[in-house]
Structures are given as structure tokens and as C-alpha cells.
Motif scaffolding. Structure first.
Motif, PDB file in Angstrom:
ATOM      1  N   ALA A 175      20.949  -5.720  -4.856  1.00  0.00           N
ATOM      2  CA  ALA A 175      19.696  -6.043  -5.532  1.00  0.00           C
ATOM      3  C   ALA A 175      18.746  -5.907  -4.321  1.00  0.00           C
ATOM      4  O   ALA A 175      17.395  -5.591  -4.530  1.00  0.00           O
ATOM      5  N   ILE A 176      18.832  -6.651  -3.274  1.00  0.00           N
ATOM      6  CA  ILE A 176      18.160  -6.676  -2.118  1.00  0.00           C
ATOM      7  C   ILE A 176      17.872  -5.264  -1.229  1.00  0.00           C
ATOM      8  O   ILE A 176      16.707  -4.894  -0.999  1.00  0.00           O
ATOM      9  N   ASP A 177      18.865  -4.532  -1.296  1.00  0.00           N
ATOM     10  CA  ASP A 177      18.806  -3.323  -0.587  1.00  0.00           C
ATOM     11  C   ASP A 177      17.779  -2.522  -1.666  1.00  0.00           C
ATOM     12  O   ASP A 177      16.912  -1.534  -1.025  1.00  0.00           O
ATOM     13  N   ASP A 178      18.019  -2.511  -3.003  1.00  0.00           N
ATOM     14  CA  ASP A 178      17.102  -1.531  -3.781  1.00  0.00           C
ATOM     15  C   ASP A 178      15.777  -2.056  -3.314  1.00  0.00           C
ATOM     16  O   ASP A 178      14.891  -1.124  -3.657  1.00  0.00           O
ATOM     17  N   ALA A 179      15.469  -3.370  -3.581  1.00  0.00           N
ATOM     18  CA  ALA A 179      14.112  -3.943  -3.246  1.00  0.00           C
ATOM     19  C   ALA A 179      13.507  -3.492  -1.889  1.00  0.00           C
ATOM     20  O   ALA A 179      12.315  -3.079  -1.834  1.00  0.00           O
ATOM     21  N   LYS A 180      14.410  -3.446  -0.907  1.00  0.00           N
ATOM     22  CA  LYS A 180      14.049  -2.963   0.452  1.00  0.00           C
ATOM     23  C   LYS A 180      13.411  -1.525   0.462  1.00  0.00           C
ATOM     24  O   LYS A 180      12.540  -1.057   1.053  1.00  0.00           O
ATOM     25  N   ALA A 181      14.346  -0.541  -0.131  1.00  0.00           N
ATOM     26  CA  ALA A 181      14.049   0.796  -0.415  1.00  0.00           C
ATOM     27  C   ALA A 181      12.830   0.983  -1.044  1.00  0.00           C
ATOM     28  O   ALA A 181      12.026   1.801  -0.626  1.00  0.00           O
ATOM     29  N   ALA A 182      12.543   0.228  -2.063  1.00  0.00           N
ATOM     30  CA  ALA A 182      11.408   0.502  -3.063  1.00  0.00           C
ATOM     31  C   ALA A 182      10.175  -0.032  -1.820  1.00  0.00           C
ATOM     32  O   ALA A 182       9.087   0.701  -2.124  1.00  0.00           O
ATOM     33  N   ARG A 183      10.500  -0.942  -1.197  1.00  0.00           N
ATOM     34  CA  ARG A 183       9.197  -1.371  -0.545  1.00  0.00           C
ATOM     35  C   ARG A 183       8.863  -0.583   0.784  1.00  0.00           C
ATOM     36  O   ARG A 183       7.857  -0.372   0.980  1.00  0.00           O
ATOM     37  N   GLU A 184      10.048  -0.007   1.066  1.00  0.00           N
ATOM     38  CA  GLU A 184       9.681   1.034   2.249  1.00  0.00           C
ATOM     39  C   GLU A 184       8.818   2.178   1.871  1.00  0.00           C
ATOM     40  O   GLU A 184       8.079   2.563   2.777  1.00  0.00           O
ATOM     41  N   ARG A 185       9.332   2.512   0.563  1.00  0.00           N
ATOM     42  CA  ARG A 185       8.485   3.760   0.070  1.00  0.00           C
ATOM     43  C   ARG A 185       7.071   3.225  -0.058  1.00  0.00           C
ATOM     44  O   ARG A 185       5.942   4.041   0.147  1.00  0.00           O
ATOM     45  N   ALA A 186       7.029   2.168  -0.660  1.00  0.00           N
ATOM     46  CA  ALA A 186       5.504   1.707  -0.956  1.00  0.00           C
ATOM     47  C   ALA A 186       4.568   1.481   0.377  1.00  0.00           C
ATOM     48  O   ALA A 186       3.627   1.845   0.541  1.00  0.00           O
ATOM     49  N   VAL A 187       5.527   0.919   1.526  1.00  0.00           N
ATOM     50  CA  VAL A 187       4.931   0.741   2.789  1.00  0.00           C
ATOM     51  C   VAL A 187       4.143   2.034   3.207  1.00  0.00           C
ATOM     52  O   VAL A 187       3.317   1.868   3.896  1.00  0.00           O
ATOM     53  N   LEU A 188       5.040   3.128   3.338  1.00  0.00           N
ATOM     54  CA  LEU A 188       4.746   4.247   3.802  1.00  0.00           C
ATOM     55  C   LEU A 188       3.348   4.688   3.092  1.00  0.00           C
ATOM     56  O   LEU A 188       2.185   5.217   3.942  1.00  0.00           O
ATOM     57  N   LYS A 189       3.448   4.712   1.937  1.00  0.00           N
ATOM     58  CA  LYS A 189       2.211   5.154   1.314  1.00  0.00           C
ATOM     59  C   LYS A 189       0.723   4.393   1.633  1.00  0.00           C
ATOM     60  O   LYS A 189      -0.075   4.742   1.872  1.00  0.00           O
ATOM     61  N   LEU A 190       1.123   3.074   1.597  1.00  0.00           N
ATOM     62  CA  LEU A 190       0.116   1.818   2.062  1.00  0.00           C
ATOM     63  C   LEU A 190      -0.334   2.579   3.471  1.00  0.00           C
ATOM     64  O   LEU A 190      -1.597   2.502   3.687  1.00  0.00           O
ATOM     65  N   LYS A 191       0.673   2.599   4.280  1.00  0.00           N
ATOM     66  CA  LYS A 191      -0.102   2.852   5.860  1.00  0.00           C
ATOM     67  C   LYS A 191      -0.704   4.357   5.982  1.00  0.00           C
ATOM     68  O   LYS A 191      -1.740   4.355   6.513  1.00  0.00           O
ATOM     69  N   ALA A 192      -0.220   5.152   5.138  1.00  0.00           N
ATOM     70  CA  ALA A 192      -0.997   6.437   5.141  1.00  0.00           C
ATOM     71  C   ALA A 192      -2.541   6.371   4.738  1.00  0.00           C
ATOM     72  O   ALA A 192      -3.318   6.867   5.436  1.00  0.00           O
ATOM     73  N   ALA A 193      -2.378   5.430   3.489  1.00  0.00           N
ATOM     74  CA  ALA A 193      -4.019   4.999   3.068  1.00  0.00           C
ATOM     75  C   ALA A 193      -4.744   4.519   4.516  1.00  0.00           C
ATOM     76  O   ALA A 193      -5.916   4.653   4.222  1.00  0.00           O
ATOM     77  N   PHE A 194      -4.204   3.534   4.933  1.00  0.00           N
ATOM     78  CA  PHE A 194      -5.011   2.999   6.196  1.00  0.00           C
ATOM     79  C   PHE A 194      -4.812   3.705   7.395  1.00  0.00           C
ATOM     80  O   PHE A 194      -5.028   3.260   8.569  1.00  0.00           O
ATOM     81  N   LYS A 195      -4.270   4.806   7.403  1.00  0.00           N
ATOM     82  CA  LYS A 195      -4.217   5.684   8.582  1.00  0.00           C
ATOM     83  C   LYS A 195      -3.355   4.931   9.698  1.00  0.00           C
ATOM     84  O   LYS A 195      -3.572   4.909  10.999  1.00  0.00           O
ATOM     85  N   GLU A 196      -2.141   4.244   9.266  1.00  0.00           N
ATOM     86  CA  GLU A 196      -1.415   3.337  10.063  1.00  0.00           C
ATOM     87  C   GLU A 196      -0.093   4.530  10.509  1.00  0.00           C
ATOM     88  O   GLU A 196       0.231   5.032   9.572  1.00  0.00           O
ATOM     89  N   THR A 197       0.446   4.274  11.707  1.00  0.00           N
ATOM     90  CA  THR A 197       1.817   5.209  11.824  1.00  0.00           C
ATOM     91  C   THR A 197       2.747   4.024  11.667  1.00  0.00           C
ATOM     92  O   THR A 197       2.490   2.750  12.098  1.00  0.00           O
ATOM     93  N   THR A 198       3.934   4.498  11.335  1.00  0.00           N
ATOM     94  CA  THR A 198       5.110   3.481  11.325  1.00  0.00           C
ATOM     95  C   THR A 198       5.667   3.353  12.702  1.00  0.00           C
ATOM     96  O   THR A 198       5.373   4.089  13.493  1.00  0.00           O
TER      97      THR A 198
END
Lengths: 109, 257
Positions: free
Chosen positions: B234-257
Motif C-alpha cells: 500500500a505504501i509502495d503503491d502510494a509512493k510510486a503514484a506520488r513520484e509520478r505526480a511530483v515529476l509532473k508538478l516539478k516540470a510545471a514549475f520548471k524544477e529539476t529533480t
């Protein structure tokens, strides 16, 4: 109205006033609410809600990521805390194993 | 001479009678207070059977009460602990929910373009869906674990209760048989050996049943493992979803990971 009648009427008015005043003085005052003799029952303290420490919110995406990681970790720890219940399954072990000690051997000697 | 001798004999007889009279009560008393041949022994087993029966039954009653009290205590403690844990889990989740809401608001304030605001909204939706999925999966894992534990307790209770009933019935029957045999005038030694044998068999059967209950540890370990696996997923699945969402958000704010 003649003079005698005026006197009679005056006397009647005076008697009425005196009677009224007497009746007023004899009327007991309205009972005042007595203060409760028993101490008010203190409300039972409610169990304090657990204090949860979370990092201050910021607009940083990295902070958010770290916070989400901590959130998942906290959830995992809380889920594992139910391990404590395992010990209760065999909490009756002593009373179970000693149950067959229902007699003193010396009784049968 | 003859007269003197006769007189002497009479005196001795009188003295002897006197001594016998004095000593007789003492001898009788000594006999009465002498210890019984054996207060505890096979010869007196039948004489003591009623006392033995009463003591054994009283002992079983005491132990039954102790066992019942322990079971009640267990039920109460488990309920209390579960309630406390549920409260703590709810409070923790509420605190983190609040924390995320504050972060979304701050991100929204930080967003300066329509695209960034849209990215924050998408991020929030995706993250919240992941959090809900995680909570649901963890809750389900905890319910399965809790139910499994309850079933293990119930199975143990059923087995032990049954074994105790059987033991009590067997011991009572053995003592009743002993009382009947004693009343019938059977040899107390034989009666005693028979009663002891029957009780020993009953105790052995009880011990075997109780020993089998030690296997509950295996069941509990399996439950724990299954719960841990489900929670981790459950936690790993949530983490994977979070990482995908964070990547898109950072792209919008032009941040690099």
C-alpha cells in the motif's frame, strides 16, 4: 354624603390599608434558589487526543516529497503497532497449563 | 508361720489390685490417644474419599475461575488497545491531511501561471487519490490481521474450554467410581490405583490438547507477515503514484529533480 358617612368611609379605607400592609408583611418572600449543597460533579476528563508532530508546511515540492515519505512511514509504524495484540492470545497460558493440577498428589497417598 | 504367710499374701494381692485400679485408666487413655496406624495410607483411602473428592472439586472450581478471569482480562485489554490505536491512527491521518492541505494552498499561491495552477490542481487530485488508496489498503490489512487474531483466540478458547470440560468430567467420573467401589467394599488399594490411573489418563489427554495450542504462534506469524506485506505494498503503491505526480508538478514549475 354626610359627615358620618365620610368618617365611616375614611375608617374603612384606613382599615383596608392597614390590612393590606399587614398582609404584605406576612407574605413570605419568594423562595430564593438555594445554592446547591453538594459540590458540582466534575466532568470526567476526556482522554487527550494523541499529539502528532508534522513538519511545517512550505511551498517547496522537495519538502512536500519528504513530508509524504514521513507520512507513509508513520502509517507503517502505526500498522505494525497491532503486533502487541499477539501477546494476548496466549496470555492465559499459565492458567491453562496449570489447570490439570487439580489435586495434591499427597491426597492420594 | 502359716498365718503370717497368708496375711502377707493377702496384703500383696490388695496392693496389686490397687495398682491395677490406678493404672487401668491411664493405660486405657494411652491406647485411645495412640496415633492411628496411618493417617495417610492405602488402607484409609476409602475413608478419605469424600474429603479427596471435595478438595479436588474445589481445586477445579478455583482454577476454572482463574482461567475465566484471565480470558475476560484478555478481551478487555485487546479492546482497549485497539481503541487506542484506532484513535492514534485517526489523529495521525488527520494531522497529515491538514498538513497536505496547507502545502497545496502554498503551492497554489506559488503558482503564477494558469498552467502551474492547473498542475497544482492535478497534483492535488492525484496525490489525494493515492493517499485514499493507501489508507483503504492499510485499513483492509489491519482488519484482516485483527480478524485473524480474533479467530486464533476463539480457536484456542474452544479447544481449551473443551479440554477442560473433558478433564473435569473424567476426574469427577473417576472419583465417583472410587466412591462406588469403596462403598461396595472393594480393596481400597485397588480403588486408589484405579482412580489415580483414570485421573492420570485424563490429565495426559488435557496436556496433549494444550500442547497442540502452542502451534498458534505459527498462525500469528503468518498473519503478521501477510499484514506487513499488504501494508508495504500500500505504501509502495502510494509512493510510486506520488513520484509520478511530483515529476509532473516539478516540470510545471520548471524544477529539476
Amino acid at each position: 354624603m354626610n359627615t358620618a358617612m365620610k368618617y365611616v368611609l375614611g375608617v374603612i379605607v384606613l382599615v383596608a390599608i392597614a390590612g393590606g400592609a399587614y398582609a404584605f408583611r406576612k407574605t413570605p418572600p419568594a423562595p430564593q434558589e438555594k445554592p446547591q449543597e453538594t459540590a458540582p460533579v466534575a466532568e470526567a476528563p476526556k482522554p487527550a487526543a494523541p499529539q502528532v508532530q508534522v513538519p511545517a508546511a512550505t511551498a517547496s515540492i522537495d519538502d512536500l516529497t519528504a513530508a509524504l515519505e514521513a507520512e507513509g512511514s508513520a502509517e507503517s509504524t502505526l500498522a505494525s503497532s497491532s503486533d502487541a495484540d499477539k501477546a494476548f492470545v496466549t496470555a492465559d497460558a499459565e492458567t491453562v497449563t496449570s489447570f490439570d493440577q487439580t489435586y495434591d498428589e499427597s491426597l492420594f497417598q | 508361720m502359716m498365718k503370717a504367710s497368708s496375711s502377707n499374701l493377702a496384703a500383696k494381692a490388695a496392693a496389686g489390685a490397687l495398682m491395677l485400679g490406678v493404672l487401668a485408666p491411664a493405660l486405657a487413655l494411652a491406647e485411645a490417644t495412640a496415633p492411628a496406624p496411618t493417617a495417610v495410607g492405602t488402607k484409609t483411602f476409602c475413608a478419605r474419599i469424600a474429603d479427596i473428592d471435595a478438595k479436588v472439586l474445589a481445586g477445579m472450581g478455583d482454577r476454572t475461575r482463574a482461567y475465566e478471569a484471565k480470558k475476560a482480562e484478555r478481551t478487555e485489554k485487546i479492546a482497549t488497545n485497539r481503541a487506542e490505536r484506532d484513535q492514534k491512527l485517526a489523529a495521525t491521518r488527520a494531522a497529515w491531511d491538514q498538513n497536505r492541505a496547507e502545502r497545496y494552498a502554498k503551492l497554489d499561491e506559488r503558482a503564477t501561471t494558469t498552467a502551474q495552477k492547473a498542475a497544482v490542481a492535478t497534483f492535488k487530485n492525484e496525490l489525494e487519490a493515492a493517499v485514499v488508496a493507501r489508507k483503504t489498503a492499510v485499513d483492509a490489512a489491519l482488519v484482516i490481521y485483527r480478524n485473524g487474531l480474533d479467530q486464533a483466540i476463539q480457536a484456542r478458547k474452544t479447544a481449551v474450554d473443551g479440554a477442560q470440560t473433558t478433564l473435569k468430567t473424567s476426574v469427577t467420573a473417576a472419583l465417583e467410581t472410587a466412591k462406588t467401589d469403596c462403598a461396595a467394599g472393594k480393596d481400597p488399594k485397588t480403588v486408589r490405583v484405579t482412580a489415580l490411573g483414570a485421573i492420570k489418563s485424563a490429565r495426559d489427554a488435557y496436556a496433549t490438547t494444550v500442547k497442540a495450542q502452542e502451534k498458534v504462534g505459527t498462525t500469528l506469524d503468518a498473519l503478521t507477515k501477510a499484514r506487513n506485506t499488504a501494508v508495504k505494498k500500500a505504501i509502495d503503491d502510494a509512493k510510486a503514484a506520488r513520484e509520478r505526480a511530483v515529476l509532473k508538478l516539478k516540470a510545471a514549475f520548471k524544477e529539476t529533480t
